[in-house]
Scaffold this active site. Structure first.
Site, PDB file in Angstrom:
ATOM      1  N   HIS A 125       0.921  -1.016   0.097  1.00 34.70           N
ATOM      2  CA  HIS A 125       0.068  -0.015  -0.008  1.00 34.70           C
ATOM      3  C   HIS A 125       0.962   1.341  -0.002  1.00 34.70           C
ATOM      4  CE1 HIS A 125      -2.775   2.983   1.911  1.00 34.70           C
ATOM      5  NE2 HIS A 125      -3.695   2.131   1.488  1.00 34.70           N
ATOM      6  N   ASP A 201       2.960  -4.274   7.844  1.00 29.96           N
ATOM      7  CA  ASP A 201       2.025  -3.641   7.947  1.00 29.96           C
ATOM      8  C   ASP A 201       0.748  -4.674   8.080  1.00 29.96           C
ATOM      9  OD1 ASP A 201      -0.357  -2.343   6.938  1.00 29.96           O
ATOM     10  OD2 ASP A 201       0.528  -1.638   5.175  1.00 29.96           O
ATOM     11  N   GLN A 204      -4.375  -4.918   7.078  1.00 27.82           N
ATOM     12  CA  GLN A 204      -5.483  -5.950   6.449  1.00 27.82           C
ATOM     13  C   GLN A 204      -5.426  -7.057   7.216  1.00 27.82           C
ATOM     14  OE1 GLN A 204      -7.866  -5.054   4.399  1.00 27.82           O
ATOM     15  NE2 GLN A 204      -6.954  -2.948   3.759  1.00 27.82           N
ATOM     16  N   LYS A 227     -10.489  -0.361  10.514  1.00 26.65           N
ATOM     17  CA  LYS A 227     -10.876  -1.717   9.577  1.00 26.65           C
ATOM     18  C   LYS A 227     -11.318  -2.725  10.318  1.00 26.65           C
ATOM     19  CE  LYS A 227      -7.288  -0.117   6.117  1.00 26.65           C
ATOM     20  NZ  LYS A 227      -8.020   0.256   4.995  1.00 26.65           N
ATOM     21  N   CYS A 369      -4.884   2.564  -3.568  1.00 28.11           N
ATOM     22  CA  CYS A 369      -3.607   3.032  -3.081  1.00 28.11           C
ATOM     23  C   CYS A 369      -2.415   2.138  -3.148  1.00 28.11           C
ATOM     24  CB  CYS A 369      -3.783   3.349  -1.658  1.00 28.11           C
ATOM     25  SG  CYS A 369      -4.881   4.670  -1.292  1.00 28.11           S
TER      26      CYS A 369
HETATM   27  C1  LIG Z   1      -2.469  -2.725   3.627  1.00 23.59           C
HETATM   28  C2  LIG Z   1      -2.794  -1.332   3.780  1.00 23.59           C
HETATM   29  N1  LIG Z   1      -1.790  -0.649   4.810  1.00 23.59           N
HETATM   30  C3  LIG Z   1      -2.067   0.455   4.993  1.00 23.59           C
HETATM   31  C4  LIG Z   1      -3.213   1.108   4.904  1.00 23.59           C
HETATM   32  C5  LIG Z   1      -3.357   2.535   5.318  1.00 23.59           C
HETATM   33  O1  LIG Z   1      -4.454   2.525   6.267  1.00 23.59           O
HETATM   34  P1  LIG Z   1      -5.088   3.999   7.410  1.00 23.59           P
HETATM   35  O2  LIG Z   1      -5.454   4.615   5.678  1.00 23.59           O
HETATM   36  O3  LIG Z   1      -5.857   3.773   8.125  1.00 23.59           O
HETATM   37  O4  LIG Z   1      -3.670   4.663   7.419  1.00 23.59           O
HETATM   38  C6  LIG Z   1      -4.239   0.331   4.294  1.00 23.59           C
HETATM   39  C7  LIG Z   1      -5.641   1.104   3.948  1.00 23.59           C
HETATM   40  O5  LIG Z   1      -6.420   0.744   3.099  1.00 23.59           O
HETATM   41  C8  LIG Z   1      -3.954  -0.718   3.753  1.00 23.59           C
HETATM   42  O6  LIG Z   1      -4.999  -1.519   3.121  1.00 23.59           O
END
Ligand SMILES: Cc1ncc(COP(=O)(O)O)c(C=O)c1O
Length: 414
Positions: A125, A201, A204, A227, A369
């Site tokens: 992401h 990270d 998800q 989430k 993203c």
């Molecule tokens: C894999 C992953 N990492 C990071 C993020 C970033 O999350 P946030 O927008 O809540 O900071 C997301 C959000 O969709 C994501 O799917």
């Protein structure tokens, strides 16, 4: 044995599903984007604001002490939920994006010099790419990338060479586009064998699976509350105590100091050191309630349920649409979650999403993203249907029916 999860009963906890649009129920398939909220979370937050809201940490009166207990109670719940060794290692941030920026900025600036290597993967992401690009531009660090196999898993054949000389390996535990679940423990071990730290990270992953940061042997783990049926506005960074202790603060201000003088300042101990300013107090209470809610169902049950829904979705969509649908990511449900990005009959995902919306089927369309990954997939955008504990097989059928109706509409137009 893992208890079976009753998605219909669970839906009853989510007031939003009482709502109908044009007399039809909402088919919410966008939980990879953000999840819906159960009554328990909504009530915990409003009851806290109605009866116990006060500042935390800075006041001596009883109400403030109660609010502080509620805030720290939420931290204790998160610690237990991810099996972190110590509550002081659980830092509340704004979201996973801020958590990853905190690591890149604070750990990165302290530990990385020109020519140092950070390894990422092609399925990251933007939140786990851009902070490293920013650091690369500032520090001249080198970014290396783990490529993908044709079925959307990490291709680990060259991993030891990619990690050779690396200082950090930062990777997703589950792709928000492909649904791929990565072998986190193996990746952490590979990082450590090369002398690098492992940053996960888990944005998800945490909402859908049992998370055990010690079993992973990770160094940092980032995720977001919104989430995982919690409120937006709060995220988590878990980090190893010795690493966090050795890092400078990320943001400066109130709450993160023990002393401020004209000639400098002394930072507070963990976790306050990384929680500058008034934190998301009510949101922490909501996150604590979200953890309670998920634990009351049981994360093994959530995973089992999503495995079943993912398997059903893969079978149904391929049987009903054959070559008309391209589902990206693994076909083996054991290595994926219930998130499906797909192309459908060459219809632009935004158009498709609008047509599905006529039946209240909510899917995300776009690059999710993850632009480098989209480029590798050869698709500037995809539609994405993501299922959670409140979805079931009947909603896979509703998605498929809506895709049928899209076929009719676009056949008529062309
Ligand atoms: C894999 C992953 N990492 C990071 C993020 C970033 O999350 P946030 O927008 O809540 O900071 C997301 C959000 O969709 C994501 O799917």
């Amino acid at each position: 044995m893992t208890a079976a999860l009753d998605a219909l009963a669970i839906r009853k906890h989510f007031p939003i599903f009482d709502r109908e649009i044009d007399g039809q129920p909402i088919v919410y398939l966008d939980s990879a984007n953000t999840s819906q909220k159960p009554r328990e979370v909504i009530d915990a937050m409003s009851s806290f604001m109605e009866t116990a809201y006060a500042p935390i940490n800075r006041s001596a009166y009883r109400l403030a002490a109660e609010a502080t207990d509620a805030y720290e109670g939420a931290r204790a719940k998160v610690r237990r939920f991810i099996n972190a060794p110590h509550a002081r290692e659980v830092v509340f941030t704004k979201n996973a994006t801020e958590s990853l920026n905190l690591v890149a900025s604070s750990w990165g600036r302290t530990n990385l010099r020109t020519g140092d290597v950070v390894v990422l993967t092609h399925m990251e992401h933007h939140a786990n790419i851009v902070p490293w690009h920013m650091l690369a531009a500032e520090r001249g660090i080198e970014l290396r990338w783990v490529p993908l196999t044709v079925d959307g898993q990490l291709d680990l054949t060259e991993l030891p060479a990619l990690l050779d000389g690396a200082k950090a390996f930062s990777f997703t535990a589950m792709s928000n586009v492909l649904g791929t679940i990565t072998p986190v423990r193996q990746l952490c071990d590979a990082a450590h064998a090369a002398g690098a730290i492992a940053i996960v990270d888990a944005c998800q992953y945490v909402p859908h699976n049992v998370t055990d940061v010690q079993a992973w042997d990770a160094d940092f783990v980032a995720f977001s509350s919104h989430k995982m049926v919690g409120p937006s506005g709060i995220g988590v960074l878990w980090g190893r105590e010795e690493l966090l202790d050795a890092m400078p603060p990320f943001l400066g201000g109130g709450n993160m100091i023990v002393d401020v003088r004209l000639d400098g300042y002394t930072p507070a101990e963990l976790p306050a050191k990384f929680e500058a300013g008034t934190p998301p107090i009510t949101e922490a209470v909501g996150l604590g309630a979200a953890v309670d809610f998920l634990e009351s169902i049981g994360m093994p049950s959530v995973r089992q349920h999503e495995l079943a829904v993912a398997g059903y979705a893969l079978r149904t969509l391929t049987e009903r649409f054959g070559d008309d649908i391209t589902i990206h990511g693994p076909t083996d449900v054991e290595v994926r979650g219930a998130t499906f990005s797909f192309g459908f009959r060459g219809i632009h995902p935004h158009d498709l999403s609008q047509v599905l919306d006529q039946r209240n089927v909510c899917v995300r369309a776009g690059h999710h993203c993850a632009k480098p990954l989209m480029k590798i997939l050869g698709a500037p955008a995809t539609a994405r249907a993501s299922f959670y504990l409140y979805n079931d097989e009947s909603e896979v059928d509703l998605l498929a029916d809506a895709l049928d109706s899209a076929t009719d509409i676009f056949d008529f137009l062309t």
